[in-house]
Design an enzyme around this catalytic site. Structure first.
Site, PDB file in Angstrom:
ATOM      1  N   TYR B 140       1.068  -1.016  -0.103  1.00  9.34           N
ATOM      2  CA  TYR B 140       0.174   0.041  -0.056  1.00  9.34           C
ATOM      3  C   TYR B 140       1.068   1.310   0.252  1.00  9.34           C
ATOM      4  O   TYR B 140       0.437   2.376  -0.622  1.00  9.34           O
ATOM      5  CB  TYR B 140      -0.942  -0.040   1.190  1.00  9.34           C
ATOM      6  CG  TYR B 140      -1.864  -1.084   1.100  1.00  9.34           C
ATOM      7  CD1 TYR B 140      -3.206  -0.975   0.543  1.00  9.34           C
ATOM      8  CD2 TYR B 140      -1.951  -2.351   1.865  1.00  9.34           C
ATOM      9  CE1 TYR B 140      -4.162  -1.741   0.174  1.00  9.34           C
ATOM     10  CE2 TYR B 140      -3.084  -3.328   1.620  1.00  9.34           C
ATOM     11  CZ  TYR B 140      -3.943  -3.067   0.803  1.00  9.34           C
ATOM     12  OH  TYR B 140      -4.877  -3.932   0.939  1.00  9.34           O
ATOM     13  N   ASN B 163     -12.536   0.237  -5.540  1.00 13.86           N
ATOM     14  CA  ASN B 163     -12.176   0.096  -6.894  1.00 13.86           C
ATOM     15  C   ASN B 163     -13.325  -0.436  -7.701  1.00 13.86           C
ATOM     16  O   ASN B 163     -13.774  -1.530  -7.293  1.00 13.86           O
ATOM     17  CB  ASN B 163     -11.040  -1.072  -7.117  1.00 13.86           C
ATOM     18  CG  ASN B 163     -10.698  -1.293  -8.564  1.00 13.86           C
ATOM     19  OD1 ASN B 163     -11.278  -0.642  -9.459  1.00 13.86           O
ATOM     20  ND2 ASN B 163      -9.782  -2.085  -8.850  1.00 13.86           N
ATOM     21  N   CYS B 171      -6.133  -4.245  -8.276  1.00 21.74           N
ATOM     22  CA  CYS B 171      -5.925  -3.976  -6.913  1.00 21.74           C
ATOM     23  C   CYS B 171      -5.730  -5.161  -6.098  1.00 21.74           C
ATOM     24  O   CYS B 171      -5.180  -4.882  -4.924  1.00 21.74           O
ATOM     25  CB  CYS B 171      -7.332  -3.029  -6.405  1.00 21.74           C
ATOM     26  SG  CYS B 171      -8.603  -4.220  -6.537  1.00 21.74           S
ATOM     27  N   HIS B 172      -5.959  -6.318  -6.659  1.00 24.91           N
ATOM     28  CA  HIS B 172      -5.568  -7.636  -5.912  1.00 24.91           C
ATOM     29  C   HIS B 172      -3.898  -7.662  -5.793  1.00 24.91           C
ATOM     30  O   HIS B 172      -3.653  -8.356  -4.942  1.00 24.91           O
ATOM     31  CB  HIS B 172      -6.120  -8.735  -6.286  1.00 24.91           C
ATOM     32  CG  HIS B 172      -5.886  -9.057  -8.088  1.00 24.91           C
ATOM     33  ND1 HIS B 172      -6.250  -8.408  -8.990  1.00 24.91           N
ATOM     34  CD2 HIS B 172      -4.685  -9.753  -8.456  1.00 24.91           C
ATOM     35  CE1 HIS B 172      -5.829  -8.924 -10.102  1.00 24.91           C
ATOM     36  NE2 HIS B 172      -4.706  -9.394  -9.767  1.00 24.91           N
ATOM     37  N   GLU B 198      -1.910 -16.005 -10.870  1.00 24.25           N
ATOM     38  CA  GLU B 198      -0.812 -15.143 -11.327  1.00 24.25           C
ATOM     39  C   GLU B 198       0.505 -15.688 -11.034  1.00 24.25           C
ATOM     40  O   GLU B 198       1.719 -15.214 -11.837  1.00 24.25           O
ATOM     41  CB  GLU B 198      -0.768 -13.811 -11.101  1.00 24.25           C
ATOM     42  CG  GLU B 198      -2.272 -12.935 -11.437  1.00 24.25           C
ATOM     43  CD  GLU B 198      -2.096 -11.446 -11.450  1.00 24.25           C
ATOM     44  OE1 GLU B 198      -1.109 -10.880 -11.102  1.00 24.25           O
ATOM     45  OE2 GLU B 198      -3.285 -10.824 -11.666  1.00 24.25           O
TER      46      GLU B 198
END
Lengths: 157, 200
Positions: B140, B163, B171-172, B198
């Site tokens: 963050y 979001n 945003c993850h 990912e």
């Protein structure tokens, strides 16, 4: 304001019934589409407190009149509709018979029946739409239902 | 049954089918005349059902449907425009890119995005999130630096939580400085699935 999607979901079938009561099935589909397209264009400006169903029926009423005028050679298409009896011996859905009977009513009776019984509008609204008094709307709807009782239920029994 | 009851009776299947068919047609016509301000559809995904919505400028909302669908639509109606219809066509692109993303073959989204639902600093944060590469994460605090306000890491958390287009705007990939996952609007389980996908 409700999403327009919800308006279609809430009132789509009632408007379809009104269109079917007023017009031939093909014209009813077109009138439904024109009604909701016009309504969607005007929707953001609609008074948030408005009776959405009455508003939609008002638009459908105008679209139906447009259709009558478009078929100018037969300004009262209902007069020419034959009494619908299945000629094939396989009668269609009872509902279709009922709508056909509704369509065979005289103009003001048919519209009064459609707007009051199908769309649940109060007689005051029905009268306003048809340019007649509340009492006349009530009388037309009553006469229409009486006629349906005779022709439709007579044909059914 | 009386005539009155029959006239006022509930809709039959034929009428419901007809309305569904006419409604699909309405979505196409409304789009043609420019009356369709927000198109939406739902899709199934490995993180649950998603509602996708788009304006004519691009995808404007990706909502996890553990929320009530009607509530999401009402929110769009209140914040953007009530002229909303289920109209899958406009969302085809987004749906295809999401499919590819979940299949692991797409690493970034090229579909246009409309950030009308995010303003000010929240908007600035979203603008920088695509800089976090696929398969990596950022804290963050790091995102606060990217957005030009190094001390605003709490506001970054808020921006991520609110979001409007999660997954498409990643945003993850924002996690806590100690490496733990932090919260996610789609639920921590969904965040785990996305980061796992990912990392594979």
């Amino acid at each position: 304001m409700k999403p327009f999607e919800q308006v279609v979901r809430d009132h789509g079938t009632v408007v379809l019934r009104v269109c079917r009561a007023l017009l031939s099935p093909a014209d009813a589909d077109d009138a439904w589409s024109e009604t909701f397209l016009s309504a969607m264009q005007a929707y953001p400006d609609l008074d948030p407190g408005a009776n959405v169903r009455a508003w939609l029926v008002t638009i459908a009423h105008r679209k139906a009149i447009d259709r009558f005028r478009a078929h100018a050679r037969a300004p009262l298409p209902v007069e020419s509709l034959p009494e619908r009896q299945s000629s094939l011996g396989n009668p269609s859905e009872p509902d279709d018979e009922l709508w056909a009977a509704v369509r065979s009513l005289p103009d003001k009776q048919r519209a009064s029946v459609a707007y009051h019984y199908l769309a649940d509008l109060p007689y005051r609204e029905v009268g306003r739409l048809l340019g007649i008094s509340e009492a006349a709307a009530r009388r037309n709807a009553a006469d229409g239902v009486a006629a349906l009782r005779k022709t439709y239920q007579g044909a059914m029994s | 049954m009386s005539i009155e009851e029959m006239l006022a009776g509930s809709a039959c299947q034929d009428e419901l089918d007809k309305v569904t068919q006419l409604q699909d047609l309405l979505a196409v016509k409304a789009e043609d005349v420019g009356a369709l301000d927000v198109a939406y559809r739902t899709v199934a995904s490995p993180v649950g059902d998603l509602l996708l919505a788009a304006t004519d400028r691009g995808v404007v909302r990706v909502a996890f449907l553990h929320d009530d669908e009607d509530a999401v639509l009402q929110g769009l109606s209140d914040q953007l425009s009530p002229r909303i219809l289920r109209a899958p066509r406009r969302l085809d692109w987004v749906a295809i890119e999401l499919d590819e993303y979940f299949a692991g073959t797409r690493h970034s989204f090229s579909t246009p995005v409309d950030l009308a639902l995010a303003r000010g600093f929240r908007r600035a944060v979203l603008d920088h999130l695509p800089e976090i590469a696929y398969g990596t994460t950022a804290s963050y605090a790091r995102v606060a630096e990217l957005a030009g306000s190094p001390k605003a890491f709490r506001a970054v958390g808020t921006a991520c939580a609110l979001n409007p287009v999660p997954i498409v705007i990643p945003c993850h990939r924002v996690v806590k400085s100690d490496g733990s996952m932090g919260l996610y609007a789609g639920g921590v389980a969904a965040k785990k699935v996305l980061l796992g996908l990912e990392a594979a």
